[in-house]
Design a protein around this motif. Structure first.
Motif, PDB file in Angstrom:
ATOM      1  N   LYS A  13     -89.731 -22.750  31.421  1.00 49.53           N
ATOM      2  CA  LYS A  13     -89.327 -22.314  32.755  1.00 49.53           C
ATOM      3  C   LYS A  13     -90.386 -22.647  33.798  1.00 49.53           C
ATOM      4  O   LYS A  13     -90.101 -22.652  34.992  1.00 49.53           O
ATOM      5  N   TYR A  14     -91.614 -22.842  33.367  1.00 51.45           N
ATOM      6  CA  TYR A  14     -92.700 -23.045  34.326  1.00 51.45           C
ATOM      7  C   TYR A  14     -93.458 -24.346  34.155  1.00 51.45           C
ATOM      8  O   TYR A  14     -94.043 -24.845  35.105  1.00 51.45           O
ATOM      9  N   VAL A  15     -93.511 -24.821  32.930  1.00 44.19           N
ATOM     10  CA  VAL A  15     -94.320 -26.005  32.671  1.00 44.19           C
ATOM     11  C   VAL A  15     -93.403 -27.156  32.262  1.00 44.19           C
ATOM     12  O   VAL A  15     -92.626 -27.031  31.320  1.00 44.19           O
ATOM     13  N   ILE A  16     -93.498 -28.253  32.996  1.00 51.81           N
ATOM     14  CA  ILE A  16     -92.647 -29.412  32.738  1.00 51.81           C
ATOM     15  C   ILE A  16     -93.330 -30.319  31.719  1.00 51.81           C
ATOM     16  O   ILE A  16     -94.530 -30.594  31.826  1.00 51.81           O
ATOM     17  N   GLY A  17     -92.547 -30.795  30.765  1.00 50.86           N
ATOM     18  CA  GLY A  17     -93.093 -31.717  29.771  1.00 50.86           C
ATOM     19  C   GLY A  17     -94.127 -31.042  28.882  1.00 50.86           C
ATOM     20  O   GLY A  17     -94.061 -29.844  28.642  1.00 50.86           O
ATOM     21  N   GLN A  18     -95.081 -31.835  28.380  1.00 54.15           N
ATOM     22  CA  GLN A  18     -96.157 -31.321  27.520  1.00 54.15           C
ATOM     23  C   GLN A  18     -95.598 -30.562  26.314  1.00 54.15           C
ATOM     24  O   GLN A  18     -96.107 -29.521  25.919  1.00 54.15           O
ATOM     25  N   ASP A  19     -94.551 -31.127  25.736  1.00 52.01           N
ATOM     26  CA  ASP A  19     -93.872 -30.443  24.639  1.00 52.01           C
ATOM     27  C   ASP A  19     -94.767 -30.193  23.438  1.00 52.01           C
ATOM     28  O   ASP A  19     -94.708 -29.146  22.814  1.00 52.01           O
ATOM     29  N   GLU A  20     -95.603 -31.179  23.152  1.00 50.05           N
ATOM     30  CA  GLU A  20     -96.457 -31.048  21.971  1.00 50.05           C
ATOM     31  C   GLU A  20     -97.388 -29.839  22.123  1.00 50.05           C
ATOM     32  O   GLU A  20     -97.538 -29.031  21.204  1.00 50.05           O
ATOM     33  N   ALA A  21     -97.985 -29.725  23.293  1.00 50.55           N
ATOM     34  CA  ALA A  21     -98.911 -28.619  23.527  1.00 50.55           C
ATOM     35  C   ALA A  21     -98.178 -27.283  23.473  1.00 50.55           C
ATOM     36  O   ALA A  21     -98.654 -26.316  22.872  1.00 50.55           O
ATOM     37  N   LYS A  22     -97.000 -27.238  24.060  1.00 52.48           N
ATOM     38  CA  LYS A  22     -96.252 -25.984  24.068  1.00 52.48           C
ATOM     39  C   LYS A  22     -95.876 -25.563  22.648  1.00 52.48           C
ATOM     40  O   LYS A  22     -95.976 -24.398  22.282  1.00 52.48           O
ATOM     41  N   ARG A  23     -95.471 -26.559  21.854  1.00 51.02           N
ATOM     42  CA  ARG A  23     -95.110 -26.236  20.470  1.00 51.02           C
ATOM     43  C   ARG A  23     -96.311 -25.721  19.691  1.00 51.02           C
ATOM     44  O   ARG A  23     -96.211 -24.722  18.961  1.00 51.02           O
ATOM     45  N   ALA A  24     -97.435 -26.403  19.845  1.00 47.04           N
ATOM     46  CA  ALA A  24     -98.622 -26.016  19.075  1.00 47.04           C
ATOM     47  C   ALA A  24     -99.054 -24.594  19.429  1.00 47.04           C
ATOM     48  O   ALA A  24     -99.386 -23.795  18.559  1.00 47.04           O
ATOM     49  N   VAL A  25     -99.026 -24.302  20.719  1.00 47.81           N
ATOM     50  CA  VAL A  25     -99.410 -22.968  21.161  1.00 47.81           C
ATOM     51  C   VAL A  25     -98.449 -21.921  20.610  1.00 47.81           C
ATOM     52  O   VAL A  25     -98.858 -20.863  20.126  1.00 47.81           O
ATOM     53  N   ALA A  26     -97.166 -22.248  20.648  1.00 43.94           N
ATOM     54  CA  ALA A  26     -96.155 -21.299  20.179  1.00 43.94           C
ATOM     55  C   ALA A  26     -96.314 -21.027  18.688  1.00 43.94           C
ATOM     56  O   ALA A  26     -96.207 -19.874  18.241  1.00 43.94           O
ATOM     57  N   VAL A  27     -96.592 -22.071  17.922  1.00 40.85           N
ATOM     58  CA  VAL A  27     -96.760 -21.895  16.475  1.00 40.85           C
ATOM     59  C   VAL A  27     -98.000 -21.045  16.193  1.00 40.85           C
ATOM     60  O   VAL A  27     -97.973 -20.127  15.373  1.00 40.85           O
ATOM     61  N   ALA A  28     -99.075 -21.333  16.914  1.00 36.10           N
ATOM     62  CA  ALA A  28    -100.304 -20.559  16.710  1.00 36.10           C
ATOM     63  C   ALA A  28    -100.049 -19.082  16.979  1.00 36.10           C
ATOM     64  O   ALA A  28    -100.521 -18.212  16.247  1.00 36.10           O
ATOM     65  N   LEU A  29     -99.283 -18.808  18.008  1.00 36.45           N
ATOM     66  CA  LEU A  29     -98.985 -17.416  18.329  1.00 36.45           C
ATOM     67  C   LEU A  29     -98.132 -16.769  17.253  1.00 36.45           C
ATOM     68  O   LEU A  29     -98.386 -15.650  16.824  1.00 36.45           O
ATOM     69  N   TYR A  30     -97.133 -17.507  16.833  1.00 36.74           N
ATOM     70  CA  TYR A  30     -96.217 -16.936  15.862  1.00 36.74           C
ATOM     71  C   TYR A  30     -96.913 -16.702  14.523  1.00 36.74           C
ATOM     72  O   TYR A  30     -96.594 -15.759  13.796  1.00 36.74           O
ATOM     73  N   ASN A  31     -97.879 -17.549  14.211  1.00 35.48           N
ATOM     74  CA  ASN A  31     -98.629 -17.376  12.966  1.00 35.48           C
ATOM     75  C   ASN A  31     -99.350 -16.033  12.912  1.00 35.48           C
ATOM     76  O   ASN A  31     -99.580 -15.492  11.831  1.00 35.48           O
ATOM     77  N   ARG A  32     -99.706 -15.510  14.077  1.00 39.62           N
ATOM     78  CA  ARG A  32    -100.347 -14.196  14.089  1.00 39.62           C
ATOM     79  C   ARG A  32     -99.385 -13.169  13.514  1.00 39.62           C
ATOM     80  O   ARG A  32     -99.771 -12.276  12.777  1.00 39.62           O
ATOM     81  N   TRP A  33     -98.131 -13.279  13.936  1.00 35.30           N
ATOM     82  CA  TRP A  33     -97.129 -12.320  13.477  1.00 35.30           C
ATOM     83  C   TRP A  33     -96.881 -12.515  11.983  1.00 35.30           C
ATOM     84  O   TRP A  33     -96.824 -11.558  11.224  1.00 35.30           O
ATOM     85  N   ARG A  34     -96.794 -13.798  11.561  1.00 35.96           N
ATOM     86  CA  ARG A  34     -96.592 -14.078  10.130  1.00 35.96           C
ATOM     87  C   ARG A  34     -97.680 -13.411   9.303  1.00 35.96           C
ATOM     88  O   ARG A  34     -97.406 -12.761   8.310  1.00 35.96           O
ATOM     89  N   ARG A  35     -98.907 -13.575   9.743  1.00 36.71           N
ATOM     90  CA  ARG A  35    -100.025 -13.040   8.977  1.00 36.71           C
ATOM     91  C   ARG A  35     -99.911 -11.531   8.807  1.00 36.71           C
ATOM     92  O   ARG A  35    -100.188 -10.992   7.735  1.00 36.71           O
ATOM     93  N   MET A  36     -99.473 -10.858   9.862  1.00 36.93           N
ATOM     94  CA  MET A  36     -99.398  -9.408   9.805  1.00 36.93           C
ATOM     95  C   MET A  36     -98.348  -8.909   8.822  1.00 36.93           C
ATOM     96  O   MET A  36     -98.336  -7.740   8.457  1.00 36.93           O
ATOM     97  N   GLN A  37     -97.452  -9.808   8.365  1.00 39.23           N
ATOM     98  CA  GLN A  37     -96.436  -9.393   7.403  1.00 39.23           C
ATOM     99  C   GLN A  37     -96.971  -9.423   5.975  1.00 39.23           C
ATOM    100  O   GLN A  37     -96.302  -8.967   5.058  1.00 39.23           O
ATOM    101  N   LEU A  38     -98.169  -9.978   5.780  1.00 36.55           N
ATOM    102  CA  LEU A  38     -98.677 -10.166   4.424  1.00 36.55           C
ATOM    103  C   LEU A  38     -99.483  -8.967   3.958  1.00 36.55           C
ATOM    104  O   LEU A  38     -99.768  -8.054   4.727  1.00 36.55           O
ATOM    105  N   SER A  39     -99.849  -9.020   2.666  1.00 35.91           N
ATOM    106  CA  SER A  39    -100.670  -7.942   2.126  1.00 35.91           C
ATOM    107  C   SER A  39    -102.031  -7.963   2.796  1.00 35.91           C
ATOM    108  O   SER A  39    -102.464  -8.998   3.302  1.00 35.91           O
ATOM    109  N   GLU A  40    -102.685  -6.825   2.784  1.00 39.30           N
ATOM    110  CA  GLU A  40    -103.965  -6.724   3.463  1.00 39.30           C
ATOM    111  C   GLU A  40    -104.967  -7.746   2.948  1.00 39.30           C
ATOM    112  O   GLU A  40    -105.731  -8.322   3.703  1.00 39.30           O
ATOM    113  N   LYS A  41    -104.903  -7.988   1.648  1.00 42.37           N
ATOM    114  CA  LYS A  41    -105.855  -8.914   1.057  1.00 42.37           C
ATOM    115  C   LYS A  41    -105.625 -10.325   1.599  1.00 42.37           C
ATOM    116  O   LYS A  41    -106.553 -11.014   1.989  1.00 42.37           O
ATOM    117  N   MET A  42    -104.361 -10.723   1.613  1.00 42.60           N
ATOM    118  CA  MET A  42    -104.034 -12.036   2.166  1.00 42.60           C
ATOM    119  C   MET A  42    -104.435 -12.117   3.631  1.00 42.60           C
ATOM    120  O   MET A  42    -104.963 -13.122   4.097  1.00 42.60           O
TER     121      MET A  42
END
Ligand code: ATP
Ligand code: MG
Length: 465
Positions: A13-42
């Motif tokens: 909605k705000y940034v035109i183009g730069q798809d690669e950067a947007k995807r990478a940032v989005a994945v990095a963010l989502y990985n935080r959530w993924r990690r929180m679903q794992l066991s404490e040790k992981m």
């Protein structure tokens, strides 16, 4: 949690183009959530993959960060690495980014907890409003004996405000009036009534946070503030505003601050994002540091432990940076990522490149984002009752001129659009209020008349566009 696709859609909605950067940032963010679903040790074993955004000036690096801050529901701070090369810098300053992050997290937790008690707080706030709107009769003060003064003093030392109920007399008629005012309040009839309210003086002592104590994570004003009664100032505001002030004050009494600080630290540790902008400026590039400037490598060495994972002392407690996500960003025009010290390079394993913007991108940037420049000017000039519209050809012309000037002069990316548009609209911005015109259409010819000449003259465009 938003999925990577949703995050990208939001950025679109705000940034035109730069798809690669947007995807990478989005994945990095989502990985935080993924990690929180794992066991404490992981969870302990998985550290975030920090990311480095590389790209020419004015193509959207900082804009992505700015937008990200608004859409992620996580503590987020953005710092300029250059800030740490300034004169007067002392090593500990770099930790301020972590302290700022924790401050943001505390704010977030506080808002969350305050929301939970809002109903109760609002009730209390309304009670206070009623009492302010229909004050009781102040009991006659006879502070002429020593005993009176002593008791007043004790009350003060016990933190009892002077306007407490014991100094007030509530007659039957006052009680009745309060009842009726309370009903009117509930019906929303008094929202715009003005009243005078005692509020905490929020002014912080000058330079707060940046002094020696601030660096150690000690807020002097807060420490002293707890010893001394909070200084109050009087402000006039509407009932509507006063209620919000009271709700905050009452909420603060209803929540457990120790819990808030504890949760905030966890939130910062597990979901916090630190965006380090202009990180290329602390790489050892071709340019020599000016005299008095702090050594760039020194700054990198100071930042390293934070990015690698260390403990930082804040006024809310120790904070561990192991799992915070760091996003570095820079143009890397003079210095290359490989000019960063090796340890720091290794800490930013994911590299994304942002591309130069094309003329076509410029057309889209001018018109598509929710806050597109043309929309901003249409709204601004609309305030004069003048409605401006741009023809497609006019937009194309502006984009074309921007691209041309960028290639003949310094390439400053989309920033060029701002100066060109400002020049195009200069006269309308000046004369708008006096023009008495209902509508103006900006045509290709109009654009050409205003900036065509300047753009083709390299001496003039250097200064104006
Ligand atoms: N891809 C884009 N989409 C929409 N607007 C953009 C884009 N790129 C740049 N802009 C506009 O140009 C301005 C400058 O861009 P930005 O601050 O992101 O530059 P940058 O890439 O961080 O450059 P620098 O390396 O000089 O800091 C932004 O405020 C935004 O209005
Ligand atoms: Mg930038």
């Amino acid at each position: 949690m938003q999925t990577p696709k949703q995050i990208v859609a939001e950025l679109d909605k705000y940034v035109i183009g730069q798809d690669e950067a947007k995807r990478a940032v989005a994945v990095a963010l989502y990985n935080r959530w993924r990690r929180m679903q794992l066991s404490e040790k992981m969870q302990q074993d998985i550290t975030p993959k920090n990311l480095l955004m590389i790209g020419p000036t004015g193509v959207g690096k900082t804009e992505i960060a700015r937008r990200l801050a608004k859409i992620v529901n996580a503590p987020f701070v953005k710092v300029e690495a250059t800030k740490f090369t300034e004169v007067g810098y002392v090593g500990r300053d770099v930790e301020s980014m972590v302290r700022d992050l924790v401050d943001v997290a505390v704010q977030m937790e506080e808002n969350k907890q305050y929301d939970n008690v809002r109903g109760r707080a609002e009730k209390e706030a309304n009670k206070r409003l009623v009492k302010l709107l229909v004050p009781g009769i102040k009991k006659e003060k006879r502070q002429n004996t020593m005993a009176d003064m002593m008791s007043a003093l004790t009350a003060l030392q016990n933190g009892q405000p002077a306007d407490k109920a014991d100094g007030e007399e509530v007659t039957d008629s006052i009680r009745d009036e309060r009842l009726s005012v309370s009903e009117q309040l509930d019906k929303g009839l008094l929202e715009d009534r003005e009243l005078t309210v005692q509020v905490n003086d929020e002014k912080k002592p000058a330079g707060g946070g940046n002094d020696m104590y601030g660096q150690m994570g000690i807020d002097l004003s807060e420490t002293l503030g707890n010893l001394m009664p909070k200084s109050k100032v009087e402000r006039t505001m509407t009932v509507r505003e006063a209620r919000e002030v009271f709700i905050r004050e009452e909420s603060a009494k209803l929540v457990n601050h120790a819990d808030i600080y504890h949760d905030a630290i966890q939130l910062a540790e597990n979901s916090g994002i630190i965006f380090i902008d202009e990180i290329d400026k602390i790489a050892a590039g071709s340019k020599k540091s000016g005299s008095g400037e702090v050594s760039r490598e020194g700054v990198q060495r100071d930042i390293l432990p934070i990015v690698e994972g260390s403990q930082v002392f804040t006024k809310y407690g120790l904070v561990n940076t192991d799992h915070m996500l760091f996003i570095g960003s820079g143009a890397f025009a003079e210095a290359k990522p490989s000019d960063l010290i090796a340890e720091l390079q290794g800490r930013f394993p994911i590299r994304v490149e942002l591309k130069d913007l094309t003329e076509h991108d410029f057309v889209r940037i001018l018109t598509e984002p929710d806050n597109a420049l043309t929309k901003q000017y249409m709204a601004l000039i609309g305030a004069d009752g003048v409605e401006i519209t741009f023809t497609q050809e006019a937009i194309a012309k502006i984009a074309h001129i921007a691209a041309t000037v960028n290639s003949s002069q310094e390439n400053i990316g989309a920033r060029r659009l701002a100066t060109i548009l400002e020049t195009v609209l200069e006269d309308i911005l000046y004369e708008g209020p006096d023009m008495q015109m209902g509508a103006i259409t900006i045509t290709e010819k109009y654009v050409d008349d205003k900036v065509g000449k300047i753009a083709s003259d390299s001496d003039m465009s250097r200064y104006i566009l």
